[in-house]
Design a protein around this motif. Structure first.
Motif, PDB file in Angstrom:
ATOM      1  N   THR A  12     -32.855  -5.350 -28.475  1.00  0.00           N
ATOM      2  CA  THR A  12     -33.132  -6.787 -27.667  1.00  0.00           C
ATOM      3  C   THR A  12     -32.344  -6.568 -26.272  1.00  0.00           C
ATOM      4  O   THR A  12     -33.182  -7.518 -25.515  1.00  0.00           O
ATOM      5  N   PHE A  13     -31.512  -6.121 -25.409  1.00  0.00           N
ATOM      6  CA  PHE A  13     -31.005  -6.490 -24.210  1.00  0.00           C
ATOM      7  C   PHE A  13     -32.735  -5.935 -23.400  1.00  0.00           C
ATOM      8  O   PHE A  13     -32.573  -5.753 -22.342  1.00  0.00           O
ATOM      9  N   LEU A  14     -32.821  -4.809 -24.065  1.00  0.00           N
ATOM     10  CA  LEU A  14     -33.872  -4.060 -23.468  1.00  0.00           C
ATOM     11  C   LEU A  14     -35.023  -5.062 -23.326  1.00  0.00           C
ATOM     12  O   LEU A  14     -35.704  -4.753 -21.981  1.00  0.00           O
ATOM     13  N   ASP A  15     -35.125  -5.852 -24.171  1.00  0.00           N
ATOM     14  CA  ASP A  15     -36.824  -6.508 -24.024  1.00  0.00           C
ATOM     15  C   ASP A  15     -36.551  -8.037 -22.839  1.00  0.00           C
ATOM     16  O   ASP A  15     -37.240  -7.603 -22.138  1.00  0.00           O
ATOM     17  N   LEU A  74     -31.076  -9.755 -19.008  1.00  0.00           N
ATOM     18  CA  LEU A  74     -30.574 -11.239 -19.479  1.00  0.00           C
ATOM     19  C   LEU A  74     -29.494 -11.744 -20.566  1.00  0.00           C
ATOM     20  O   LEU A  74     -28.955 -12.613 -20.113  1.00  0.00           O
ATOM     21  N   ARG A  75     -29.900 -11.197 -21.649  1.00  0.00           N
ATOM     22  CA  ARG A  75     -29.546 -11.708 -22.992  1.00  0.00           C
ATOM     23  C   ARG A  75     -27.935 -10.818 -22.997  1.00  0.00           C
ATOM     24  O   ARG A  75     -27.319 -11.598 -23.796  1.00  0.00           O
ATOM     25  N   VAL A  76     -28.159 -10.208 -22.238  1.00  0.00           N
ATOM     26  CA  VAL A  76     -26.334  -9.534 -22.152  1.00  0.00           C
ATOM     27  C   VAL A  76     -25.958 -10.570 -21.724  1.00  0.00           C
ATOM     28  O   VAL A  76     -24.370 -11.090 -22.389  1.00  0.00           O
ATOM     29  N   LEU A  77     -26.012 -10.965 -20.858  1.00  0.00           N
ATOM     30  CA  LEU A  77     -25.679 -12.817 -20.264  1.00  0.00           C
ATOM     31  C   LEU A  77     -24.893 -13.325 -20.852  1.00  0.00           C
ATOM     32  O   LEU A  77     -24.099 -14.481 -20.847  1.00  0.00           O
ATOM     33  N   ARG A  78     -25.701 -13.668 -21.317  1.00  0.00           N
ATOM     34  CA  ARG A  78     -25.770 -14.900 -22.477  1.00  0.00           C
ATOM     35  C   ARG A  78     -25.224 -15.011 -23.757  1.00  0.00           C
ATOM     36  O   ARG A  78     -24.311 -15.582 -23.838  1.00  0.00           O
ATOM     37  N   GLU A  91     -30.968  -1.411 -16.442  1.00  0.00           N
ATOM     38  CA  GLU A  91     -32.232  -2.422 -16.108  1.00  0.00           C
ATOM     39  C   GLU A  91     -32.011  -3.913 -15.497  1.00  0.00           C
ATOM     40  O   GLU A  91     -32.410  -5.013 -15.943  1.00  0.00           O
ATOM     41  N   LEU A  92     -30.114  -4.590 -16.158  1.00  0.00           N
ATOM     42  CA  LEU A  92     -30.308  -5.997 -15.768  1.00  0.00           C
ATOM     43  C   LEU A  92     -29.530  -5.670 -14.185  1.00  0.00           C
ATOM     44  O   LEU A  92     -30.333  -7.080 -14.170  1.00  0.00           O
ATOM     45  N   GLY A  93     -29.562  -4.753 -13.626  1.00  0.00           N
ATOM     46  CA  GLY A  93     -28.917  -4.670 -12.390  1.00  0.00           C
ATOM     47  C   GLY A  93     -30.831  -5.049 -11.746  1.00  0.00           C
ATOM     48  O   GLY A  93     -30.478  -5.336 -10.391  1.00  0.00           O
ATOM     49  N   VAL A 114     -22.768  -7.114 -12.243  1.00  0.00           N
ATOM     50  CA  VAL A 114     -23.346  -8.609 -11.937  1.00  0.00           C
ATOM     51  C   VAL A 114     -22.714  -8.737 -10.058  1.00  0.00           C
ATOM     52  O   VAL A 114     -23.589  -9.748  -9.820  1.00  0.00           O
ATOM     53  N   PHE A 115     -21.886  -8.797  -9.464  1.00  0.00           N
ATOM     54  CA  PHE A 115     -21.292  -8.779  -8.660  1.00  0.00           C
ATOM     55  C   PHE A 115     -21.463  -7.384  -8.049  1.00  0.00           C
ATOM     56  O   PHE A 115     -20.364  -6.721  -7.498  1.00  0.00           O
ATOM     57  N   SER A 116     -22.541  -7.424  -7.145  1.00  0.00           N
ATOM     58  CA  SER A 116     -23.063  -5.832  -6.152  1.00  0.00           C
ATOM     59  C   SER A 116     -22.394  -6.293  -4.761  1.00  0.00           C
ATOM     60  O   SER A 116     -22.539  -6.998  -4.666  1.00  0.00           O
ATOM     61  N   PHE A 117     -21.416  -5.348  -4.070  1.00  0.00           N
ATOM     62  CA  PHE A 117     -20.996  -4.779  -2.956  1.00  0.00           C
ATOM     63  C   PHE A 117     -21.850  -4.500  -2.171  1.00  0.00           C
ATOM     64  O   PHE A 117     -22.759  -4.169  -2.999  1.00  0.00           O
TER      65      PHE A 117
END
Length: 721
Positions: free
Chosen positions: A257-260, A263-267, A295-297, A334-337
């Motif tokens: 589901t997350f690889l699909d 963004l669903r991780v954050l949801r 994948e999220l990044g 999420v908070f990239s430096f």
């Protein structure tokens, strides 16, 4: 004893806005959902909630507000779910209109409300987020039919907005949107997804309701409300059950589901925080997977990530969301430096950031909603609350900078807000300003005990301005408040949290007396500022503007000098809150007059010192001149053994030794020796030498050639000015 509420209303909001779960003694066994849950039109609306939800203490770790409790506690959790969906009057009218369109054109379409609206209605909450799923046509085609029907009944047609799909950004569905009875409605077709081998981009087809339900992000969001037969459909078989248990679960295996759609991780984290639900173990494991994080990044746009984070920060449990992000190893995704920062990112920076936002939340909760109050605009208060949380989250980064493409120093927190999560530039500027103001507020906090008032007074005063001791606090605090404006209470909160800085912000959570001390300090300083009548001081209009100041100073053009006087006038006005324009002008004139007298006196002293020094030098020069006239030529300290010929055409017999001060004429040797003696002995500039000669002549010192020295002084008087 207050009357007992019906069980259908047992899920309600506590006084501070928290979602109140039933006490074990009030719970009843969960009944299986009816095959068709009937809807009842109603005008009932839920109440507004406050800024804070009471902090829940954690069983472990640093995340005091985030923890969902032990597995045993999770199993006991129960959320009451309504057995019927109650429609508002407007919702009922909208659904009737849509059914009229279907019947008028004989479309045979099953209309289903999907996702969050159904979930919220079952939880007894109202929702304006209506998404209609269609089983036999696209959203755009159905919207066109709605407009045709509107024209048929003599109503104005509405514009149709189409949001195109973007598989590269995991946006797989085309969505049509239009306004119906002043409510925005989204229309989308039910979908079925098939994947080609070695491809992450699905082929989209119109699918069945069950296929669509299993492609949803979470089971609690996979529920449908069938408008045609007015029933709730739980096609995964566990949506209502997970809702009652307070579980965040994916319909299909979590990793797939997350690889699909990563963004669903954050949801999932956002919904867990919103409802204070528990993330399922397999979901947490999938969210922590390195491939999912990659994948999220890389696959999801920073704007979509930032939107999810902003929704978390604006919701009821923002700290729980940040703690889950940190616990799942997603903080740096999420908070990239920036690539390079000074100083570098330190060990466990993510945990420090989260511990600070948790400490700020607890401190603000203990103080109350007044932290974010400034006026009566609820939207502005929400904004202050949101930016307060960002400021607290990035407290550990407030002294970290990086160099941008123009080699300009930029705060790391500004980079994260603007470039990492793509929020507004004004958000980044406000957070940086809050950090700067909190450092200045730290000095103000020290003034509670009148410590360092003298030092602070020296910083505020200059040669034109004197501030009474009893006005130092007001002037300093007023200047800080004029910079930070409506956010001054937020800056004060961050200052109280940061200074003195605890070794670990979690210490403030774990030590109740420490939290109480900081709360009391905040209240004292806030009350002091209020007593000084400074709340709203940023709206204070200066008594004199730049043009008026130029008139008082009798200058025709502005510049830095006028800016300096504008700042002095503001300080004077803060120190004299009842002062008038005339009094301010009079103070300016008196300050300038005192300054001019001081400068004149100083100039006289300096002139006297110069005259004394010149007299000493001239006396020394004349004495050296006399001594030199009695020395042999070769032993004179200002004679050189080297001879210089000025003109190559001159015969050797006519050459003159120009490096020796002694001349052939006895009438000119003494003044020349005096001048050269001064230059040689002290290496002084010509004007000072000339000054010495003038003093020598006016003092009538004994010298054989005094008249010539005086004449030489007059000739060079232009050097002195």
């Amino acid at each position: 004893m207050p009357p007992r509420l019906p069980l259908s209303l047992a899920l309600f909001l506590c006084p501070r806005g928290g979602l109140l779960l039933l006490h074990p003694t009030l719970r009843r066994p969960s009944a299986a959902p009816s095959p068709a849950l009937r809807s009842i039109p109603t005008n009932k609306r839920s109440g507004a909630f406050s800024f804070f939800v009471s902090p829940a203490r954690a069983a472990s770790g640093y995340s005091g507000m985030a923890a969902a409790g032990s597995p045993e506690q999770q199993q006991q959790r129960s959320v009451v779910v309504k057995e019927t969906i109650e429609l508002t009057e407007k919702e009922d009218l909208i659904f009737r209109r849509l059914l009229d369109v279907v019947r008028h054109f004989g479309l045979g379409t099953q209309l289903r409300v999907a996702g969050g609206w159904v979930r919220d209605k079952l939880l007894g909450k109202d929702s304006a987020d209506i998404d209609i799923a269609l089983d036999n046509m696209t959203g755009q085609n159905f919207c066109e039919k709605v407009n045709e029907y509107s024209e048929f009944i003599g109503e104005e047609q509405k514009g149709i907005g189409v949001i195109q799909c973007n598989p590269d950004q995991s946006k797989h569905l085309e969505t049509a949107r239009m306004l119906i009875l002043d409510i925005w409605i989204d229309f989308v077709n039910l979908r079925s997804e098939t994947y080609a081998e070695n491809s992450r981009i699905p082929t989209m087809e119109i699918g069945t309701a069950k296929e669509d339900a299993y492609r949803r992000d979470l089971t609690i969001n996979s529920l449908f409300y069938n408008i045609n037969n007015k029933s709730v459909e739980d096609l995964t078989g566990r949506g209502i059950e997970d809702l009652k248990k307070g579980l965040i679960v994916t319909p299909l295996p979590a990793k797939a589901t997350f690889l699909d759609d990563p963004l669903r991780v954050l949801r999932a984290i956002r919904f867990a925080a919103r409802f204070n639900f528990t993330l399922a173990e397999d979901l947490k494991e999938a969210a922590s997977d390195e491939k999912v994080k990659l994948e999220l990044g890389t696959k999801i746009s920073r704007e979509r990530i930032g939107h999810e984070i902003d929704l978390m920060m604006s919701d009821k449990h923002p700290v729980k969301a940040m703690c889950d992000i940190c616990a799942l190893g997603l903080f740096y995704v999420v908070f990239s430096f920036p690539e390079k920062s000074n100083p570098p990112v330190f060990d466990k920076c993510d945990r420090q950031c989260v511990s600070h936002i948790e400490a700020a939340w607890n401190l603000a909760y203990s103080i109350g909603n007044s932290v974010f109050s400034s006026g009566y605009d609820p939207k502005s208060q929400d904004e202050r609350r949101r930016l307060c949380l960002y400021s607290a989250l990035f407290i550990p980064l407030r002294n970290m900078f990086y160099l941008d493409k123009r080699s300009k120093k930029v705060p790391v927190s500004s980079y994260i807000i603007k470039d990492s999560v793509k929020l507004k530039t004004s958000d980044a500027e406000t957070v940086v300003s809050i950090h700067a103001a909190s450092a200045r507020f730290a000095e103000l906090v020290l003034l509670e005990s009148n410590i360092d008032v003298g030092t602070l007074r020296e910083k505020l005063e200059d040669e034109y301005l004197e501030i009474p001791v009893d006005c130092v606090k007001r002037v300093f605090a007023g200047l800080v408040l004029r910079e930070i404006k409506d956010f001054w209470r937020v800056a004060l909160l961050i200052s109280i949290l940061s200074y003195p800085e605890a070794e670990n912000a979690a210490d403030i959570l774990n030590k109740q007396d420490e939290l109480q001390q900081r709360k009391e300090k905040y209240i004292r300083v806030e009350q002091s500022i209020t007593d000084l009548d400074l709340d709203g001081v940023w709206k204070l209009k200066p008594l004199l503007d730049g043009k008026s100041i130029m008139g008082v100073m009798q200058v025709k053009s502005g510049g830095p000098l006028i800016g300096q006087w504008q700042q002095r006038v503001l300080k004077w006005q803060l120190a004299h809150p009842t002062g008038t324009m005339d009094e301010c002008i009079e103070w300016m004139k008196q300050s300038q007059s005192k300054r001019q007298k001081l400068e004149s006196s100083t100039h006289k002293v300096e002139l006297r010192i110069r005259n004394t020094r010149a007299l000493t030098l001239s006396s020394t020069a004349i004495n050296q001149s006399r001594a030199a006239s009695s020395m042999p030529r070769t032993s004179s300290p200002w004679c050189s053994t080297t001879t210089t010929r000025r003109h190559s055409t001159t015969s050797p017999s006519s050459a003159t030794d120009t490096s020796c001060p002694r001349e052939s004429s006895s009438t000119t040797s003494s003044p020349m020796l005096a001048v050269r003696a001064v230059k040689h002995a002290a290496n002084l500039p010509d004007p000072l030498v000339t000054r010495a000669m003038m003093v020598a002549s006016t003092a009538r010192l004994t010298c054989a050639n005094l008249k010539l020295i005086a004449q030489l002084s007059l000739d060079t008087s232009s050097v002195l000015g």
